[in-house]
Each structure stands twice: as C-alpha cells, then as structure tokens.
Design an enzyme around this catalytic site. Sequence first.
Site, PDB file in Angstrom:
ATOM      1  N   GLU A 289       2.079  -4.262   0.303  1.00  0.00           N
ATOM      2  CA  GLU A 289       2.327  -3.711  -1.029  1.00  0.00           C
ATOM      3  C   GLU A 289       1.616  -2.360  -1.123  1.00  0.00           C
ATOM      4  OE1 GLU A 289       0.078  -5.733  -4.074  1.00  0.00           O
ATOM      5  OE2 GLU A 289       1.812  -5.828  -5.392  1.00  0.00           O
TER       6      GLU A 289
ATOM      7  N   CYS B 132       3.891  -5.460 -10.199  1.00  0.00           N
ATOM      8  CA  CYS B 132       3.828  -6.487  -9.152  1.00  0.00           C
ATOM      9  C   CYS B 132       5.223  -6.857  -8.661  1.00  0.00           C
ATOM     10  CB  CYS B 132       3.094  -7.716  -9.660  1.00  0.00           C
ATOM     11  SG  CYS B 132       3.777  -8.326 -11.201  1.00  0.00           S
TER      12      CYS B 132
ATOM     13  N   LYS C 158     -11.968 -11.302 -18.731  1.00  0.00           N
ATOM     14  CA  LYS C 158     -12.485 -10.112 -18.044  1.00  0.00           C
ATOM     15  C   LYS C 158     -11.320  -9.228 -17.612  1.00  0.00           C
ATOM     16  CE  LYS C 158     -13.437  -8.503 -14.101  1.00  0.00           C
ATOM     17  NZ  LYS C 158     -13.158  -7.074 -14.322  1.00  0.00           N
TER      18      LYS C 158
ATOM     19  N   GLU D  18      -1.802 -15.179  -9.877  1.00  0.00           N
ATOM     20  CA  GLU D  18      -0.625 -14.291  -9.862  1.00  0.00           C
ATOM     21  C   GLU D  18      -0.997 -13.101  -9.003  1.00  0.00           C
ATOM     22  OE1 GLU D  18       2.282 -14.749 -11.158  1.00  0.00           O
ATOM     23  OE2 GLU D  18       1.926 -16.438 -12.489  1.00  0.00           O
TER      24      GLU D  18
HETATM   25  P1  NAD Z   1      -7.668  -6.431  -8.127  1.00  0.00           P
HETATM   26  O1  NAD Z   1      -7.527  -7.680  -7.351  1.00  0.00           O
HETATM   27  O2  NAD Z   1      -8.383  -5.292  -7.506  1.00  0.00           O
HETATM   28  O3  NAD Z   1      -8.444  -6.701  -9.495  1.00  0.00           O
HETATM   29  C1  NAD Z   1      -7.947  -7.616 -10.462  1.00  0.00           C
HETATM   30  C2  NAD Z   1      -9.096  -8.086 -11.320  1.00  0.00           C
HETATM   31  O4  NAD Z   1     -10.001  -8.830 -10.518  1.00  0.00           O
HETATM   32  C3  NAD Z   1      -9.931  -6.961 -11.948  1.00  0.00           C
HETATM   33  O5  NAD Z   1     -10.304  -7.341 -13.252  1.00  0.00           O
HETATM   34  C4  NAD Z   1     -11.138  -6.892 -11.032  1.00  0.00           C
HETATM   35  O6  NAD Z   1     -12.292  -6.380 -11.670  1.00  0.00           O
HETATM   36  C5  NAD Z   1     -11.320  -8.361 -10.702  1.00  0.00           C
HETATM   37  N1  NAD Z   1     -12.066  -8.646  -9.483  1.00  0.00           N
HETATM   38  C6  NAD Z   1     -12.193  -7.881  -8.385  1.00  0.00           C
HETATM   39  N2  NAD Z   1     -12.979  -8.510  -7.470  1.00  0.00           N
HETATM   40  C7  NAD Z   1     -13.334  -9.694  -8.022  1.00  0.00           C
HETATM   41  C8  NAD Z   1     -14.134 -10.793  -7.569  1.00  0.00           C
HETATM   42  N3  NAD Z   1     -14.705 -10.781  -6.385  1.00  0.00           N
HETATM   43  N4  NAD Z   1     -14.283 -11.833  -8.397  1.00  0.00           N
HETATM   44  C9  NAD Z   1     -13.691 -11.862  -9.608  1.00  0.00           C
HETATM   45  N5  NAD Z   1     -12.930 -10.854 -10.088  1.00  0.00           N
HETATM   46  C10 NAD Z   1     -12.757  -9.788  -9.296  1.00  0.00           C
HETATM   47  O7  NAD Z   1      -6.192  -6.034  -8.573  1.00  0.00           O
HETATM   48  P2  NAD Z   1      -5.737  -4.740  -9.387  1.00  0.00           P
HETATM   49  O8  NAD Z   1      -5.829  -3.588  -8.448  1.00  0.00           O
HETATM   50  O9  NAD Z   1      -6.438  -4.686 -10.686  1.00  0.00           O
HETATM   51  O10 NAD Z   1      -4.207  -5.094  -9.696  1.00  0.00           O
HETATM   52  C11 NAD Z   1      -3.181  -4.810  -8.810  1.00  0.00           C
HETATM   53  C12 NAD Z   1      -2.705  -6.078  -8.139  1.00  0.00           C
HETATM   54  O11 NAD Z   1      -2.338  -7.028  -9.121  1.00  0.00           O
HETATM   55  C13 NAD Z   1      -1.470  -5.859  -7.306  1.00  0.00           C
HETATM   56  O12 NAD Z   1      -1.608  -6.521  -6.075  1.00  0.00           O
HETATM   57  C14 NAD Z   1      -0.368  -6.515  -8.132  1.00  0.00           C
HETATM   58  O13 NAD Z   1       0.729  -6.954  -7.375  1.00  0.00           O
HETATM   59  C15 NAD Z   1      -1.103  -7.623  -8.789  1.00  0.00           C
HETATM   60  N6  NAD Z   1      -0.397  -8.073 -10.000  1.00  0.00           N
HETATM   61  C16 NAD Z   1       0.300  -9.250  -9.950  1.00  0.00           C
HETATM   62  C17 NAD Z   1       1.010  -9.685 -11.068  1.00  0.00           C
HETATM   63  C18 NAD Z   1       1.822 -10.964 -11.033  1.00  0.00           C
HETATM   64  O14 NAD Z   1       2.360 -11.349 -12.064  1.00  0.00           O
HETATM   65  N7  NAD Z   1       1.919 -11.652  -9.906  1.00  0.00           N
HETATM   66  C19 NAD Z   1       0.980  -8.918 -12.233  1.00  0.00           C
HETATM   67  C20 NAD Z   1       0.265  -7.738 -12.246  1.00  0.00           C
HETATM   68  C21 NAD Z   1      -0.429  -7.319 -11.116  1.00  0.00           C
END
Ligand code: NAD
Length: 491
Positions: free
Chosen positions: A384, A283, A174, A249
């Site tokens: 962040e 990230c 997803k 992550e």
């Molecule tokens: P997000 O948490 O809003 O969403 C990530 C994913 O989770 C999306 O596909 C979203 O649809 C899904 N999601 C949201 N709510 C959910 C739920 N209740 N159940 C299951 N899935 C759900 O994050 P984002 O805004 O897409 O990404 C940005 C974040 O990702 C930042 O905090 C960044 O630091 C982090 N990130 C971390 C890494 C790493 O390697 N540690 C890499 C890339 C991004």
Amino acid sequence: MVATLFIDGRWRQASDGVVHDVHSPHDQHVVAQVSQATQADVLDAIGAARASFDSGVFTSWSFKERSDLVLKIAELLERDADVIARKESDDTGKRFIEAQYDVADVIATFRHFGGLGAKVHERSVDVGLSHVNSRIVYESLGVASLIGPWNYPLLQIAWKVAPALVAGCSFIVKPSELTPQSAIALIKAIEEAGTPKGVANLILGPGSVVGTSLIGDPRIDMVSFTGGLTTGQTIMKAAVADVKRLALELGGKNPHIIFADADLDSAIDNAVTAAFLHSGQVCSAGTRLIVERSIHDRVVKEIVRRAGKITLGGPDDELAESGPLISQSHLMNVSLYVDKAVAEGATLLTGGKRSDKAEHEKGWYYLPTVLDNCRSAMECVQEESFGPVMTVELFDTEAEAIAIGNDTVFGLSGGVWSSDEKKAARVASALRHGTIWVNDFGPYRPAAEWGGYKKSGIGRELGEHGLGEYLEIKHIWTNNAPSRSGWFRDQ
Ligand code: NAD
C-alpha cells in the site's frame, strides 16, 4: 492553558504540561495546540473507564436509553457540523467541502447505531424441555481502547464510539496525533449529551508513547484499531497475554478490474476517482487497476490524461479537486515507493514527483501518478503506498482477472466493471475482499458491514455486526423444576 485530555469527566492538561503543535499539511502553519498525554494520564484514563464500567453507571441504562443518547449526540454534531468540518480540514489538509461530507457521514453513523440499539432484544432458545427457560442476552463487553488513523479521523473514530456507547462500554479514544481536533469536538458533544462521568475518555499523543498501555493494560477488555498493518500486528502481539477482543481495520491494496465489455466512460471516470480521491489516502482506494488487454491502451491513455488535469489545493481552494498528503514523512514514503517501482520495471506515465507549483511550496503535494507494466510479484503492486499512485496490470481471461485480483495479502475492497451481469457476479463472488463494487467504486452505507479479509483486518464495523463487536453474549439456563442430576451413584 491547553487542556484537551478528557479523563473521568474533566478536561485536563497533560500531567507534565507538554503541548503538541498540530501543523497544516497544506502550508505547515500551526492549526492547533493540544495536550500530549503522559503515561500517568493514560493510566488515569484507563482507571476512570474501568471504574465507570465496574460501577454499572452506564450498563444499568437500557439499550433504548443509550440509543437515545447516541441520537442526541448526532443532533449536537449536526448543530456544530461546520465547526467540526473546519477542524477536520485544518488537520488533514483536505478541502472543507470534503470534510463536510465526512461529518455528514459521522452523523449518519450515530443515527444508524442509535436506531439499531433500540432493536437489541434477548433471544429464547428452545432446548426441548418445558421446565427450562433458556435465554441469550447481550451485555456490554467492558472497557475498550478505540484507536484511529489520520485519513478520515472523525469518521473512523465514530464507527467505534457510536456502537461502543450503544453497547454500554466505557472507553478511551485515541485519535492520530496528526489529526486530534475533531475527536476533541466529538468528546465535547458526548459530554454535553449527558454521558455519565468516566464512560468516555480522550487521550492524545503518539501511539508509540501512549499506545502501549492502551493495548497491554489488563483493565482493557478490547482494542478496536484502524490503521496500518504493522501497527495492527504490534497490537495483536500486545493483546495476547490477556486474550483481549480485537477489532482491526487495516490496510488494503484494492483491485479494480475493468473488462472490455464495460461502460468504459463510467469505468474510467470511476477509476480516476477510486485512485486519486483524497490523494489516495483511502484504505479502500482502487489503486490497483487490472484491465483487459484489448482495451488497455485506450483506458490507460484516458486515465493518464485525466490524472494530469487534477487540480490540487488546500482546504479553502474552491477550484481544488484533491489535497496534500498528510505529512512530510508520508510524502517521502510515497516518493520512495514510486522510485522503487520504477527501479523494479514499472513505467512511469505521469506524476512521480512533488507538485512544483509555487502555491504548493510549503505543503505536502504529490502529483497523481500512474505506473504501467506492473505485475503481481512487484512490490509496488503488493504494498500500500497510501498515496495518489495507480499501478496497472493486464489480463486476458476472466480466470486470470480473478487470480490477479486475489493475489494480495490484503482483502479490503475491490471493483469489477462489465456489462455482462453473470460474469460480473461470478467475479464479485470469487474475489476475496470485504466489499465488492460492481459497475461502481467507493460508496458505502452505515447499514452495511465494512471490513477486511486476510491481512486487512479482523471483524467488521458498521452494519449490525459493528455493534456486536462491543457486546458479550451470555446464555442463561433457568431450570424451573429443579431435580437431582443423578449422574453419579449416591450410596
Ligand atoms: P498507523 O498505524 O500509523 O496509526 C494508526 C493509529 O495507531 C494512530 O492513532 C497511531 O498513533 C496509533 N499507533 C501507532 N503505533 C501504535 C502502537 N504501538 N500502539 C497503539 N497505537 C499505535 O496508521 P495511519 O498512518 O494513521 O493510517 C493509515 C493506515 O490506516 C493505512 O494503512 C490505511 O489503509 C489504514 N486504514 C484502514 C481503514 C479500514 O477501514 N480498513 C480505514 C482507514 C485507514
């Protein structure tokens, strides 16, 4: 008809026919239309993944056979690299050339795991008994939900899909609802490569709608998630009942420490890249600059000058150096974060607002921003922003630099600049973050593990460990000379 869900080896439209428009962050035009899955579609996808896993259709393949499949997928991705990069840059608004780099990294990821899988072998354990054969064997973990973010959509999904395939898992991918197109392309390559029906499934839609079952359904054995801390915490709670395996992550607030004895020209240039690459939507972005007091004015003045010169632009703007933020709501969040920082006492040196250029009018462009006079306790230093915002803090001693660099709930990455090798090594070892760069910032390789300490996550992706996340470990003890245990009296 829009049929972009892939369930049990078939492309399908959503069961209620609902279609979702994907908008360009550059100018809001509709770049794609995709199916938006219903709860029924999600349950179908989970059912298909579970059935394929339980049938043994993929786990009966050897590690070598599955590795060869992954290498074939790498070839197909390479064949279609520019088409995929175009979709990625349309969805994210990032420059086409950056999306090309990302796709090259995706291919390298598949090649890494394809190479690694062929090396998985069982292990014998010497139990000190000549009549006992003791073996450690590695098996597929089961059914996994693989959930990705929007900043590096295909790359973050690739870090999960490639090892899951090598391990023999069945899964549901997803991607973020904001950036679905490259995941569709990946699933097409997986299908074309000859992956058995039901192994790879694709669900599209907002996590708040389709996510609940992808985490909580008892047929799911594991969730591998990349995204924000709050979502990660929600997922942990939902996974408790079944004690599912989790690979998380999450976010980062990454310290970037510059000592006075560093190669300042290189340090400053890297500090600008670390904070403002992809408009800070990284990230591991080095958005928390920690600089030795004696060089503060020189370093900050130069960073401010460089930040002010960064050219923003859309996917096809050849002069652009960075792109828009992903969405209007994200732009509002970044803007609010900066306003709060100033209210908390930070000094705004540059940026701090939307770009007012006419060509950016319809896009979510925010200017590279530098906030000086920050302290660890401030919210802007702890949280962040995930935007192009650098906070600046000062230190006087090595111990202070380390203490500030560790004063965060996150622990994803950090950088240290010094020409004193021993000092740099001491600081690298003292920092509680998953990746530390010394006299550099940002590079990674698929062969090296990636992941976070503390609230930046659980587990590691990439490297060897990244495959281990998708494996179960079984100990098989075979007694070749059976005898009575003799523990209890038998009278
Ligand atoms: P997000 O948490 O809003 O969403 C990530 C994913 O989770 C999306 O596909 C979203 O649809 C899904 N999601 C949201 N709510 C959910 C739920 N209740 N159940 C299951 N899935 C759900 O994050 P984002 O805004 O897409 O990404 C940005 C974040 O990702 C930042 O905090 C960044 O630091 C982090 N990130 C971390 C890494 C790493 O390697 N540690 C890499 C890339 C991004």
